[in-house]
Design a protein around this motif. Structure first.
Motif, PDB file in Angstrom:
ATOM      1  N   PHE A 114      12.844 -38.442  90.524  1.00  0.00           N
ATOM      2  CA  PHE A 114      11.415 -38.650  90.711  1.00  0.00           C
ATOM      3  C   PHE A 114      10.662 -38.034  89.125  1.00  0.00           C
ATOM      4  CE2 PHE A 114       7.633 -37.868  92.043  1.00  0.00           C
ATOM      5  CZ  PHE A 114       6.797 -38.886  92.290  1.00  0.00           C
ATOM      6  N   ILE A 115      10.799 -37.104  89.016  1.00  0.00           N
ATOM      7  CA  ILE A 115      10.416 -36.272  88.297  1.00  0.00           C
ATOM      8  C   ILE A 115      10.370 -36.733  86.746  1.00  0.00           C
ATOM      9  CG2 ILE A 115      10.226 -33.650  86.880  1.00  0.00           C
ATOM     10  CD1 ILE A 115      11.099 -32.620  89.691  1.00  0.00           C
ATOM     11  N   ILE A 116      11.779 -36.418  86.917  1.00  0.00           N
ATOM     12  CA  ILE A 116      12.073 -37.464  84.822  1.00  0.00           C
ATOM     13  C   ILE A 116      11.616 -38.324  84.839  1.00  0.00           C
ATOM     14  CG2 ILE A 116      14.222 -37.870  83.825  1.00  0.00           C
ATOM     15  CD1 ILE A 116      15.715 -35.686  84.675  1.00  0.00           C
ATOM     16  N   SER A 117      11.536 -39.745  86.148  1.00  0.00           N
ATOM     17  CA  SER A 117      11.435 -41.316  85.564  1.00  0.00           C
ATOM     18  C   SER A 117       9.584 -40.930  85.453  1.00  0.00           C
ATOM     19  CB  SER A 117      11.968 -41.857  86.493  1.00  0.00           C
ATOM     20  OG  SER A 117      12.988 -41.853  86.748  1.00  0.00           O
ATOM     21  N   LEU A 118       8.916 -40.701  86.877  1.00  0.00           N
ATOM     22  CA  LEU A 118       7.862 -39.858  86.373  1.00  0.00           C
ATOM     23  C   LEU A 118       6.770 -39.169  84.961  1.00  0.00           C
ATOM     24  CD1 LEU A 118       4.822 -40.958  88.095  1.00  0.00           C
ATOM     25  CD2 LEU A 118       4.681 -38.774  89.304  1.00  0.00           C
ATOM     26  N   SER A 119       7.763 -38.575  84.431  1.00  0.00           N
ATOM     27  CA  SER A 119       7.502 -37.641  83.064  1.00  0.00           C
ATOM     28  C   SER A 119       7.620 -38.652  81.688  1.00  0.00           C
ATOM     29  CB  SER A 119       8.391 -36.507  83.225  1.00  0.00           C
ATOM     30  OG  SER A 119       8.194 -35.395  84.170  1.00  0.00           O
ATOM     31  N   LEU A 120       8.760 -39.297  82.040  1.00  0.00           N
ATOM     32  CA  LEU A 120       8.904 -40.472  80.944  1.00  0.00           C
ATOM     33  C   LEU A 120       7.745 -41.541  80.653  1.00  0.00           C
ATOM     34  CD1 LEU A 120      12.807 -40.546  80.840  1.00  0.00           C
ATOM     35  CD2 LEU A 120      11.289 -39.504  79.291  1.00  0.00           C
ATOM     36  N   TYR A 121       7.592 -41.793  82.090  1.00  0.00           N
ATOM     37  CA  TYR A 121       6.799 -43.180  82.219  1.00  0.00           C
ATOM     38  C   TYR A 121       5.237 -42.637  81.694  1.00  0.00           C
ATOM     39  CZ  TYR A 121       2.908 -45.454  84.579  1.00  0.00           C
ATOM     40  OH  TYR A 121       2.072 -46.083  84.849  1.00  0.00           O
ATOM     41  N   TYR A 122       4.931 -41.635  81.854  1.00  0.00           N
ATOM     42  CA  TYR A 122       3.718 -40.381  81.318  1.00  0.00           C
ATOM     43  C   TYR A 122       3.676 -40.443  79.678  1.00  0.00           C
ATOM     44  CZ  TYR A 122       1.482 -39.860  86.003  1.00  0.00           C
ATOM     45  OH  TYR A 122       0.598 -40.231  86.790  1.00  0.00           O
ATOM     46  N   LEU A 123       4.763 -39.629  79.260  1.00  0.00           N
ATOM     47  CA  LEU A 123       4.932 -39.651  77.889  1.00  0.00           C
ATOM     48  C   LEU A 123       4.736 -41.346  76.795  1.00  0.00           C
ATOM     49  CD1 LEU A 123       5.445 -38.125  75.632  1.00  0.00           C
ATOM     50  CD2 LEU A 123       8.395 -37.917  76.301  1.00  0.00           C
ATOM     51  N   LEU A 124       5.802 -41.909  77.637  1.00  0.00           N
ATOM     52  CA  LEU A 124       5.614 -43.283  76.784  1.00  0.00           C
ATOM     53  C   LEU A 124       4.345 -43.895  77.034  1.00  0.00           C
ATOM     54  CD1 LEU A 124       7.090 -45.427  75.516  1.00  0.00           C
ATOM     55  CD2 LEU A 124       7.843 -46.213  77.235  1.00  0.00           C
ATOM     56  N   SER A 125       4.038 -43.486  77.709  1.00  0.00           N
ATOM     57  CA  SER A 125       1.898 -44.138  78.365  1.00  0.00           C
ATOM     58  C   SER A 125       1.407 -43.481  76.831  1.00  0.00           C
ATOM     59  CB  SER A 125       1.641 -43.928  79.318  1.00  0.00           C
ATOM     60  OG  SER A 125       2.171 -44.942  80.538  1.00  0.00           O
ATOM     61  N   LEU A 126       1.166 -42.038  76.827  1.00  0.00           N
ATOM     62  CA  LEU A 126       0.858 -41.211  76.056  1.00  0.00           C
ATOM     63  C   LEU A 126       1.242 -42.242  74.313  1.00  0.00           C
ATOM     64  CD1 LEU A 126       0.953 -37.971  77.326  1.00  0.00           C
ATOM     65  CD2 LEU A 126      -1.329 -39.789  77.337  1.00  0.00           C
ATOM     66  N   LEU A 127       2.420 -42.006  74.105  1.00  0.00           N
ATOM     67  CA  LEU A 127       2.587 -42.409  72.733  1.00  0.00           C
ATOM     68  C   LEU A 127       2.510 -43.965  72.239  1.00  0.00           C
ATOM     69  CD1 LEU A 127       6.311 -41.545  72.583  1.00  0.00           C
ATOM     70  CD2 LEU A 127       4.324 -39.980  71.392  1.00  0.00           C
ATOM     71  N   LEU A 128       2.616 -44.700  73.176  1.00  0.00           N
ATOM     72  CA  LEU A 128       1.446 -46.314  73.272  1.00  0.00           C
ATOM     73  C   LEU A 128       0.250 -46.576  73.069  1.00  0.00           C
ATOM     74  CD1 LEU A 128       4.406 -48.359  76.146  1.00  0.00           C
ATOM     75  CD2 LEU A 128       4.255 -47.789  73.198  1.00  0.00           C
ATOM     76  N   THR A 129      -0.639 -45.605  73.695  1.00  0.00           N
ATOM     77  CA  THR A 129      -1.806 -45.439  73.703  1.00  0.00           C
ATOM     78  C   THR A 129      -2.447 -44.724  72.254  1.00  0.00           C
ATOM     79  OG1 THR A 129      -2.645 -44.582  76.094  1.00  0.00           O
ATOM     80  CG2 THR A 129      -3.874 -44.282  74.956  1.00  0.00           C
ATOM     81  N   GLY A 130      -1.180 -43.631  71.807  1.00  0.00           N
ATOM     82  CA  GLY A 130      -1.861 -43.343  70.857  1.00  0.00           C
ATOM     83  C   GLY A 130      -1.771 -44.178  69.880  1.00  0.00           C
ATOM     84  N   LEU A 131      -0.626 -45.323  69.681  1.00  0.00           N
ATOM     85  CA  LEU A 131      -0.866 -46.367  68.527  1.00  0.00           C
ATOM     86  C   LEU A 131      -1.649 -47.268  68.930  1.00  0.00           C
ATOM     87  CD1 LEU A 131       3.877 -47.054  69.900  1.00  0.00           C
ATOM     88  CD2 LEU A 131       2.549 -45.972  67.751  1.00  0.00           C
ATOM     89  N   VAL A 132      -2.020 -47.469  69.522  1.00  0.00           N
ATOM     90  CA  VAL A 132      -3.302 -48.547  69.977  1.00  0.00           C
ATOM     91  C   VAL A 132      -4.575 -47.641  69.296  1.00  0.00           C
ATOM     92  CG1 VAL A 132      -4.840 -49.751  71.670  1.00  0.00           C
ATOM     93  CG2 VAL A 132      -2.586 -49.701  71.610  1.00  0.00           C
ATOM     94  N   PHE A 133      -4.505 -46.713  69.388  1.00  0.00           N
ATOM     95  CA  PHE A 133      -6.243 -45.839  68.956  1.00  0.00           C
ATOM     96  C   PHE A 133      -5.201 -45.597  67.218  1.00  0.00           C
ATOM     97  CE2 PHE A 133      -7.040 -45.336  73.201  1.00  0.00           C
ATOM     98  CZ  PHE A 133      -8.702 -45.940  73.493  1.00  0.00           C
ATOM     99  N   GLY A 134      -4.301 -45.920  66.731  1.00  0.00           N
ATOM    100  CA  GLY A 134      -4.224 -45.544  66.392  1.00  0.00           C
ATOM    101  C   GLY A 134      -4.175 -46.594  64.876  1.00  0.00           C
TER     102      GLY A 134
END
Length: 251
Positions: free
Chosen positions: A33-53
């Motif tokens: 649970f902890i690892i999956s949720l952490s990766l979920y937020y990390l990938l979400s941040l990366l995708l958000t960065g790509l969008v705003f980039g």
């Protein structure tokens, strides 16, 4: 309970922690649970960065379907962690989660899914009085309809909403997290409330937290009644079906 894998091969006899269902001192469900949720937020941040980039500027503004579906990619991580952990350290998907639905799973899931829809309707009416007409103006369904053109992308998005999201989210919340808390003998009603709270928080919609919490309680009830994640998956899919049909109605 934790000794046998789904394939029938015994767990590593040289590791007492694995035999007890523990990895790094914690139950594998909590670790997943902890690892999956952490990766979920990390990938979400990366995708958000790509969008705003500037990634959006390279897409045809008349059809942002691929970009919208890319936003669902982090959701897959929610289910991959529990699947991997169950196969490696647990009893396998059927043993840990009861993934293949029985007739009772379907009946209870449909009933709890219907109750979830009723709960959401009543709570949304209440929240509409609090927040006014702006509350429902920016729903996810409306956003998807506005960004996507073409029936193909809408159908694919509807499949994600009804099939993929319920499967991955339930494996994480009512599967890994629920199982990990149950291992430490947390009372079922406390697990129901905690998983519903996490379920509501992960969706990231503060104004709808109360409605999402109510839906989480109704969906989690299917897991508590049957003891099987497949029932909560059916409940979750039932809950998501009307928004998916509304999404397709805009095609």
């Amino acid at each position: 309970m934790w000794v046998e894998h789904d394939e029938g091969s015994p767990a590593d006899e040289g590791s007492p922690s694995i035999r007890d269902g523990l990895v790094l001192g914690a139950h594998w469900g909590l670790l997943a649970f902890i690892i999956s949720l952490s990766l979920y937020y990390l990938l979400s941040l990366l995708l958000t960065g790509l969008v705003f980039g500037g990634l959006v500027s390279t897409w045809d503004p008349s059809d942002l379907g691929p970009l919208v579906l890319l936003a669902f990619l982090p959701n897959l991580l929610l289910g991959l962690g529990p699947v991997y952990a169950s196969r490696k350290w647990g009893s396998g998907m059927r043993g840990d989660f009861g993934l293949l639905p029985t007739g009772r799973d379907v009946r209870v899931g449909l009933a709890c899914g219907g109750f979830s829809l009723l709960t959401a309707y009543l709570l949304n009416l209440l929240l509409l009085q609090v927040y006014g007409s702006e509350y429902l103006s920016d729903s996810a369904t409306n956003v998807l309809q506005n960004l996507m053109s073409g029936i193909g992308w809408l159908i694919l998005a509807a499949i994600v909403v009804v099939v993929v999201a319920p499967l991955t989210e339930e494996l994480l919340f009512r599967g890994a997290l629920w199982g990990g808390l149950a291992y430490y003998r947390v009372p079922p009603w406390v697990i129901l409330v905690l998983t519903a709270l996490v379920f509501a928080q992960v969706h990231g919609e503060p104004s709808r937290m109360l409605a999402l919490f109510g839906q989480g309680i109704a969906i989690g009830a299917a897991r508590m009644i049957t003891g099987r994640v497949s029932a909560s998956i059916v409940a979750h899919a039932t809950n998501n079906l009307p928004p998916a049909l509304l999404l397709l109605s805009g095609a």
